[in-house]
Design a protein around this motif. Sequence first.
Motif, PDB file in Angstrom:
ATOM      1  N   GLU A  79      68.628  13.208  19.974  1.00 56.74           N
ATOM      2  CA  GLU A  79      68.129  14.602  19.468  1.00 56.74           C
ATOM      3  C   GLU A  79      67.097  14.983  20.234  1.00 56.74           C
ATOM      4  O   GLU A  79      66.364  14.269  21.074  1.00 56.74           O
ATOM      5  CB  GLU A  79      67.276  14.135  17.756  1.00 56.74           C
ATOM      6  CG  GLU A  79      66.785  15.330  17.291  1.00 56.74           C
ATOM      7  CD  GLU A  79      67.556  16.493  16.888  1.00 56.74           C
ATOM      8  OE1 GLU A  79      68.254  17.098  17.766  1.00 56.74           O
ATOM      9  OE2 GLU A  79      67.820  16.815  15.902  1.00 56.74           O
ATOM     10  N   ARG A  80      66.758  16.351  20.150  1.00 55.73           N
ATOM     11  CA  ARG A  80      66.047  17.200  21.044  1.00 55.73           C
ATOM     12  C   ARG A  80      64.465  16.737  20.414  1.00 55.73           C
ATOM     13  O   ARG A  80      64.251  16.618  19.396  1.00 55.73           O
ATOM     14  CB  ARG A  80      65.992  18.779  20.884  1.00 55.73           C
ATOM     15  CG  ARG A  80      64.979  19.238  21.532  1.00 55.73           C
ATOM     16  CD  ARG A  80      64.207  20.438  20.653  1.00 55.73           C
ATOM     17  NE  ARG A  80      64.849  21.336  20.064  1.00 55.73           N
ATOM     18  CZ  ARG A  80      65.303  22.348  20.316  1.00 55.73           C
ATOM     19  NH1 ARG A  80      64.785  22.845  21.452  1.00 55.73           N
ATOM     20  NH2 ARG A  80      66.091  23.303  19.729  1.00 55.73           N
ATOM     21  N   ARG A  81      63.633  16.555  21.448  1.00 56.85           N
ATOM     22  CA  ARG A  81      62.160  16.005  21.173  1.00 56.85           C
ATOM     23  C   ARG A  81      61.436  17.282  21.164  1.00 56.85           C
ATOM     24  O   ARG A  81      61.539  18.256  22.018  1.00 56.85           O
ATOM     25  CB  ARG A  81      61.631  15.132  22.275  1.00 56.85           C
ATOM     26  CG  ARG A  81      60.276  14.783  22.005  1.00 56.85           C
ATOM     27  CD  ARG A  81      59.641  13.992  23.090  1.00 56.85           C
ATOM     28  NE  ARG A  81      58.023  13.907  22.848  1.00 56.85           N
ATOM     29  CZ  ARG A  81      57.568  12.667  22.383  1.00 56.85           C
ATOM     30  NH1 ARG A  81      58.316  11.861  22.128  1.00 56.85           N
ATOM     31  NH2 ARG A  81      56.379  12.654  22.529  1.00 56.85           N
ATOM     32  N   ILE A  82      60.970  17.931  19.776  1.00 56.85           N
ATOM     33  CA  ILE A  82      60.510  18.925  19.672  1.00 56.85           C
ATOM     34  C   ILE A  82      58.928  19.214  20.286  1.00 56.85           C
ATOM     35  O   ILE A  82      58.690  20.174  20.977  1.00 56.85           O
ATOM     36  CB  ILE A  82      60.237  19.307  17.979  1.00 56.85           C
ATOM     37  CG1 ILE A  82      59.792  20.748  17.789  1.00 56.85           C
ATOM     38  CG2 ILE A  82      59.122  18.378  17.443  1.00 56.85           C
ATOM     39  CD1 ILE A  82      60.851  21.910  17.936  1.00 56.85           C
ATOM     40  N   GLY A  83      58.436  17.954  20.456  1.00 49.03           N
ATOM     41  CA  GLY A  83      57.108  17.899  21.187  1.00 49.03           C
ATOM     42  C   GLY A  83      55.708  18.086  20.260  1.00 49.03           C
ATOM     43  O   GLY A  83      55.769  17.985  19.075  1.00 49.03           O
ATOM     44  N   ASP A  84      54.608  18.341  20.619  1.00 50.42           N
ATOM     45  CA  ASP A  84      53.399  18.501  20.031  1.00 50.42           C
ATOM     46  C   ASP A  84      53.086  20.120  19.611  1.00 50.42           C
ATOM     47  O   ASP A  84      52.785  20.745  20.338  1.00 50.42           O
ATOM     48  CB  ASP A  84      52.071  18.149  21.028  1.00 50.42           C
ATOM     49  CG  ASP A  84      52.600  16.670  21.468  1.00 50.42           C
ATOM     50  OD1 ASP A  84      53.008  15.758  20.727  1.00 50.42           O
ATOM     51  OD2 ASP A  84      52.100  16.553  22.545  1.00 50.42           O
ATOM     52  N   ALA A  93      58.000  25.877  14.156  1.00 51.05           N
ATOM     53  CA  ALA A  93      58.013  25.339  15.670  1.00 51.05           C
ATOM     54  C   ALA A  93      59.745  25.252  15.884  1.00 51.05           C
ATOM     55  O   ALA A  93      59.864  25.705  17.062  1.00 51.05           O
ATOM     56  CB  ALA A  93      57.578  23.957  15.566  1.00 51.05           C
ATOM     57  N   LYS A  94      60.376  24.941  15.058  1.00 46.13           N
ATOM     58  CA  LYS A  94      61.725  24.995  14.984  1.00 46.13           C
ATOM     59  C   LYS A  94      62.244  26.417  15.515  1.00 46.13           C
ATOM     60  O   LYS A  94      63.149  26.564  16.506  1.00 46.13           O
ATOM     61  CB  LYS A  94      62.452  24.356  13.961  1.00 46.13           C
ATOM     62  CG  LYS A  94      62.364  22.813  13.799  1.00 46.13           C
ATOM     63  CD  LYS A  94      63.101  22.064  14.709  1.00 46.13           C
ATOM     64  CE  LYS A  94      63.212  20.649  14.402  1.00 46.13           C
ATOM     65  NZ  LYS A  94      63.907  19.846  15.263  1.00 46.13           N
ATOM     66  N   GLN A  95      61.783  27.188  14.737  1.00 43.54           N
ATOM     67  CA  GLN A  95      62.221  28.802  14.967  1.00 43.54           C
ATOM     68  C   GLN A  95      61.830  29.246  16.362  1.00 43.54           C
ATOM     69  O   GLN A  95      62.612  30.052  16.861  1.00 43.54           O
ATOM     70  CB  GLN A  95      61.668  29.442  13.668  1.00 43.54           C
ATOM     71  CG  GLN A  95      61.821  30.958  13.644  1.00 43.54           C
ATOM     72  CD  GLN A  95      61.560  31.661  12.575  1.00 43.54           C
ATOM     73  OE1 GLN A  95      60.361  31.458  11.653  1.00 43.54           O
ATOM     74  NE2 GLN A  95      62.233  32.880  12.082  1.00 43.54           N
ATOM     75  N   SER A 104      59.050  25.484  25.270  1.00 37.72           N
ATOM     76  CA  SER A 104      58.959  23.999  25.057  1.00 37.72           C
ATOM     77  C   SER A 104      57.449  23.884  24.622  1.00 37.72           C
ATOM     78  O   SER A 104      56.607  24.225  25.194  1.00 37.72           O
ATOM     79  CB  SER A 104      59.388  22.845  26.062  1.00 37.72           C
ATOM     80  OG  SER A 104      58.649  23.015  27.125  1.00 37.72           O
ATOM     81  N   TYR A 105      57.161  22.929  23.636  1.00 42.21           N
ATOM     82  CA  TYR A 105      56.101  22.559  23.237  1.00 42.21           C
ATOM     83  C   TYR A 105      55.555  21.426  24.225  1.00 42.21           C
ATOM     84  O   TYR A 105      56.405  20.716  24.698  1.00 42.21           O
ATOM     85  CB  TYR A 105      55.801  22.023  21.849  1.00 42.21           C
ATOM     86  CG  TYR A 105      55.736  23.247  20.684  1.00 42.21           C
ATOM     87  CD1 TYR A 105      54.505  23.816  20.344  1.00 42.21           C
ATOM     88  CD2 TYR A 105      57.127  23.573  20.206  1.00 42.21           C
ATOM     89  CE1 TYR A 105      54.885  24.984  19.629  1.00 42.21           C
ATOM     90  CE2 TYR A 105      57.146  24.504  19.194  1.00 42.21           C
ATOM     91  CZ  TYR A 105      55.825  25.395  19.184  1.00 42.21           C
ATOM     92  OH  TYR A 105      55.867  26.574  18.315  1.00 42.21           O
ATOM     93  N   PRO A 106      54.286  21.021  24.394  1.00 46.68           N
ATOM     94  CA  PRO A 106      53.911  19.869  25.058  1.00 46.68           C
ATOM     95  C   PRO A 106      54.531  18.746  24.743  1.00 46.68           C
ATOM     96  O   PRO A 106      54.939  18.648  23.554  1.00 46.68           O
ATOM     97  CB  PRO A 106      52.342  19.814  25.095  1.00 46.68           C
ATOM     98  CG  PRO A 106      52.001  21.325  24.457  1.00 46.68           C
ATOM     99  CD  PRO A 106      52.986  21.732  23.660  1.00 46.68           C
ATOM    100  N   ASN A 107      55.301  18.019  25.752  1.00 48.98           N
ATOM    101  CA  ASN A 107      55.760  16.717  25.503  1.00 48.98           C
ATOM    102  C   ASN A 107      57.207  16.904  24.737  1.00 48.98           C
ATOM    103  O   ASN A 107      57.843  16.156  24.127  1.00 48.98           O
ATOM    104  CB  ASN A 107      54.815  15.593  24.775  1.00 48.98           C
ATOM    105  CG  ASN A 107      53.659  15.170  25.461  1.00 48.98           C
ATOM    106  OD1 ASN A 107      53.859  15.095  26.572  1.00 48.98           O
ATOM    107  ND2 ASN A 107      52.561  15.490  24.667  1.00 48.98           N
ATOM    108  N   GLY A 108      57.704  18.164  24.677  1.00 49.21           N
ATOM    109  CA  GLY A 108      58.824  18.430  24.058  1.00 49.21           C
ATOM    110  C   GLY A 108      59.901  19.012  25.179  1.00 49.21           C
ATOM    111  O   GLY A 108      59.760  18.941  26.322  1.00 49.21           O
ATOM    112  N   GLU A 109      61.190  19.215  24.439  1.00 50.72           N
ATOM    113  CA  GLU A 109      62.066  19.674  25.185  1.00 50.72           C
ATOM    114  C   GLU A 109      62.768  20.885  24.871  1.00 50.72           C
ATOM    115  O   GLU A 109      62.960  21.353  23.826  1.00 50.72           O
ATOM    116  CB  GLU A 109      63.229  18.696  25.264  1.00 50.72           C
ATOM    117  CG  GLU A 109      64.477  18.722  26.050  1.00 50.72           C
ATOM    118  CD  GLU A 109      65.526  17.642  25.747  1.00 50.72           C
ATOM    119  OE1 GLU A 109      66.276  17.441  26.532  1.00 50.72           O
ATOM    120  OE2 GLU A 109      65.633  17.192  24.700  1.00 50.72           O
ATOM    121  N   SER A 110      62.797  22.002  25.825  1.00 50.85           N
ATOM    122  CA  SER A 110      63.324  23.389  25.591  1.00 50.85           C
ATOM    123  C   SER A 110      64.747  23.357  25.133  1.00 50.85           C
ATOM    124  O   SER A 110      65.567  22.317  25.253  1.00 50.85           O
ATOM    125  CB  SER A 110      63.150  24.449  26.836  1.00 50.85           C
ATOM    126  OG  SER A 110      64.441  23.903  27.706  1.00 50.85           O
TER     127      SER A 110
END
Length: 185
Positions: A79-84, A93-95, A104-110
């Motif tokens: 799964e994609r890491r959404i981040g902080d 955030a998903k939208q 991408s959010y910090p620590n997340g994946e675009s």
Amino acid sequence: MRTKVYFVRHAESIYMEGAERSRGISGQGKADARRVCEILIQEAIDCVMSSPYERAVQTVQELAAERGQEILLLEDMRERRIGDFPDGKFTEAKQRVFGDFRFSYPNGESSCTAQKRAVDVLLAILKDYRGQGIVIGTHGDIMTLMMNYFDDSYGFDFWKSTTMPDIYRLEFDEAALLTVTRMWS
């Protein structure tokens, strides 16, 4: 020669902070995984693959066992890491990440990065398993992103409409997507 890919979005899983890889499916999820098996056992399945995350594996495990097949784990189908993102703003955030594929959010994946890693694996599967039936235990984000690669109508609204579990049969001619059929109801 058509290749059929069956994306199986994982069954219900109880969220546990810090247990992204190891959290399994709930009691309801186990009942739903049985139903996934009942639906797909009639299909011509040549192999079962999955994200390495426990909830995805458990959702297709009974099907693999019934067919006497091992589950091939695919790290890049995780799964994609959404981040902080801001507290209580999961849907927003998903939208945002679906709306701006490069964000991408910090620590997340675009979306762009996650889509590329998963689609690279999917394209290799389409080449190596041409003409076969492949089940892939997957997740809502990464499934949507893979489908979006072939048809950009699959985005946030589609992601939001999917259920846990869910099943989509995608038919391909080489790497061209021909049809998508929802098999879960």
